[in-house]
Design an enzyme around this catalytic site. Structure first.
Site, PDB file in Angstrom:
ATOM      1  N   ALA A  31       0.830  -1.208   0.000  1.00 15.48           N
ATOM      2  CA  ALA A  31       0.000   0.000   0.000  1.00 15.48           C
ATOM      3  C   ALA A  31       0.862   1.255   0.000  1.00 15.48           C
ATOM      4  O   ALA A  31       0.545   2.241  -0.668  1.00 15.48           O
ATOM      5  CB  ALA A  31      -0.922  -0.010   1.219  1.00 15.48           C
ATOM      6  N   THR A  71      19.606   0.609  -1.997  1.00 13.40           N
ATOM      7  CA  THR A  71      19.444   1.877  -1.288  1.00 13.40           C
ATOM      8  C   THR A  71      20.364   1.885  -0.071  1.00 13.40           C
ATOM      9  O   THR A  71      20.502   0.877   0.624  1.00 13.40           O
ATOM     10  CB  THR A  71      17.986   2.104  -0.862  1.00 13.40           C
ATOM     11  OG1 THR A  71      17.554   1.030  -0.015  1.00 13.40           O
ATOM     12  CG2 THR A  71      17.080   2.158  -2.092  1.00 13.40           C
ATOM     13  N   LEU A  72      21.004   3.041   0.160  1.00 16.77           N
ATOM     14  CA  LEU A  72      22.066   3.153   1.159  1.00 16.77           C
ATOM     15  C   LEU A  72      21.721   4.135   2.272  1.00 16.77           C
ATOM     16  O   LEU A  72      22.612   4.676   2.922  1.00 16.77           O
ATOM     17  CB  LEU A  72      23.364   3.598   0.463  1.00 16.77           C
ATOM     18  CG  LEU A  72      23.801   2.744  -0.733  1.00 16.77           C
ATOM     19  CD1 LEU A  72      24.981   3.399  -1.456  1.00 16.77           C
ATOM     20  CD2 LEU A  72      24.157   1.327  -0.290  1.00 16.77           C
ATOM     21  N   GLY A  73      20.434   4.397   2.477  1.00 12.91           N
ATOM     22  CA  GLY A  73      20.035   5.333   3.518  1.00 12.91           C
ATOM     23  C   GLY A  73      20.553   6.728   3.225  1.00 12.91           C
ATOM     24  O   GLY A  73      20.422   7.237   2.108  1.00 12.91           O
ATOM     25  N   ALA A  77       8.717   4.903   6.070  1.00  8.90           N
ATOM     26  CA  ALA A  77       8.282   4.656   4.694  1.00  8.90           C
ATOM     27  C   ALA A  77       9.268   5.145   3.647  1.00  8.90           C
ATOM     28  O   ALA A  77       8.920   5.226   2.466  1.00  8.90           O
ATOM     29  CB  ALA A  77       6.923   5.320   4.472  1.00  8.90           C
ATOM     30  N   ALA A  78      10.487   5.436   4.052  1.00 13.47           N
ATOM     31  CA  ALA A  78      11.443   6.011   3.099  1.00 13.47           C
ATOM     32  C   ALA A  78      11.703   5.090   1.919  1.00 13.47           C
ATOM     33  O   ALA A  78      11.704   5.516   0.757  1.00 13.47           O
ATOM     34  CB  ALA A  78      12.752   6.336   3.811  1.00 13.47           C
ATOM     35  N   GLY A  79      11.936   3.812   2.206  1.00 15.51           N
ATOM     36  CA  GLY A  79      12.231   2.870   1.130  1.00 15.51           C
ATOM     37  C   GLY A  79      11.068   2.706   0.169  1.00 15.51           C
ATOM     38  O   GLY A  79      11.261   2.648  -1.055  1.00 15.51           O
ATOM     39  N   ARG A 122       8.701  13.912   7.778  1.00 15.73           N
ATOM     40  CA  ARG A 122       7.334  13.934   8.300  1.00 15.73           C
ATOM     41  C   ARG A 122       7.057  12.617   9.020  1.00 15.73           C
ATOM     42  O   ARG A 122       7.578  11.586   8.633  1.00 15.73           O
ATOM     43  CB  ARG A 122       6.336  14.089   7.147  1.00 15.73           C
ATOM     44  CG  ARG A 122       6.621  15.266   6.225  1.00 15.73           C
ATOM     45  CD  ARG A 122       5.854  15.131   4.925  1.00 15.73           C
ATOM     46  NE  ARG A 122       6.110  16.250   4.027  1.00 15.73           N
ATOM     47  CZ  ARG A 122       5.694  16.296   2.763  1.00 15.73           C
ATOM     48  NH1 ARG A 122       5.016  15.286   2.244  1.00 15.73           N
ATOM     49  NH2 ARG A 122       5.970  17.354   2.014  1.00 15.73           N
TER      50      ARG A 122
END
Length: 308
Positions: free
Chosen positions: A42, A212-214, A242-244, A278
């Site tokens: 989602a 992805t490496l943060g 939810a960054a990834g 956020r």
């Protein structure tokens, strides 16, 4: 407009905010609690829809209040939920602790997600209309594999987020076009800690990889091409939950629009950087205009990046 179908999970995120996450056996006092619609599937659907794609969701919610809220949240962001099933029993939940540095620890209880073990003709017909199929691993592997195999047969590009990390069947990897693990998932899949070496190892199984490496950005590798590293904007993270998923949803939109890989990665990184400033999962995800504005040269407060 890019057409994206997401085959994935829906969860209600139960989020506790604390100064420091508790150690085993320890009890700490939190400062805030929220319930936020989420789930990796989602989340990616909402991220892609807000980034400007035409998005439809295949998944399952429970016959409970959470299920109603999860469906409503998707529809509010413009996601088509016609093939989102309602299963008997509870919806999936994710129990999340977020510390003051924006880090998190998560326990997922699948609930209704566990009932989706295969695809039907309607699902396959919907996948046939897509430019990109987004997949993750919070559904049973049988359904994820069926989705990837169907997409490969229909000529639809597949993007797989291998989270939560687990051994992947050869049949699933053979039907995956782009694999997007974070550095920890890449290490778990390969047994190699270095992201560059892990990406090279993964290229033996799939044609393209983005690790992805943060805060360090992202690494793209493809068979027969030099790797590309794109830095992440420097921001203060409030909640990285939810960054990834924001990154993957925005990346799918950018690639579907035919953007060059470095530009697509930079655009996806900007979306993820906005989201971590956020609180919440889907509620933190930016809209297309916000992503474009963050990267615009005329922006008085652009997202800062480190040079490669």
């Amino acid at each position: 407009m890019t057409s994206i179908v997401v085959l994935g999970s829906t969860n209600m995120d139960l989020v506790a905010y604390v100064a420091e996450a508790p150690a085993r056996g320890e009890t700490v006092t939190g400062r805030e609690f929220r319930t936020v619609p989420g789930g990796k599937g989602a989340n990616q659907a909402v991220a892609a829809a807000r980034a400007g794609a035409d998005v439809a969701m295949i998944g399952a919610v429970g016959a409970d209040d959470f299920g109603v809220r999860l469906r409503d949240a998707l529809e509010h962001s413009g996601v088509d939920t016609d093939l989102l099933r309602t299963a008997e029993g509870p919806s999936g939940t994710a129990h999340i602790v977020v510390d003051d540095d924006g880090g998190n620890a998560i326990v997922v209880v699948p609930g209704a997600n566990g009932t989706l073990t295969s695809l039907d003709h309607g699902d396959e017909a919907l996948i046939a209309t897509a430019d990109v199929l987004l997949l993750q691993l919070e559904l049973p592997l049988s359904a994820v594999t069926a989705g990837a195999v169907t997409a490969r047969r229909l000529g639809v590009r597949t993007v797989l987020t291998p989270a939560p990390a687990q051994p992947l069947p050869d049949e699933l990897l053979a039907a995956t076009d782009l694999l997007v693990p974070n550095e920890h998932e890449a290490a778990a899949l390969t047994g190699v800690a270095d992201p560059h070496a892990a990406a090279e190892a993964l290229l033996r199984k799939v044609p393209e990889v983005v690790v992805t490496l943060g805060a360090a950005g992202s690494l793209y590798a493809a068979r027969g091409a030099a790797p590309v590293t794109v830095p992440a904007p420097r921001v203060r993270a409030v909640d990285t939950t939810a960054a990834g998923d924001t990154f993957v949803g925005a990346l799918a939109v950018a690639l579907g629009e035919g953007r060059p890989v470095p530009q697509a990665l930079a655009w996806a990184s900007a979306a993820a950087a906005l989201s971590v400033q956020r609180p919440g999962a889907s509620s933190s995800m930016p809209y297309r205009a916000e992503i474009d504005a963050a990267l615009a040269p005329s922006n008085d407060h652009p997202l800062e990046t480190d040079a490669v």
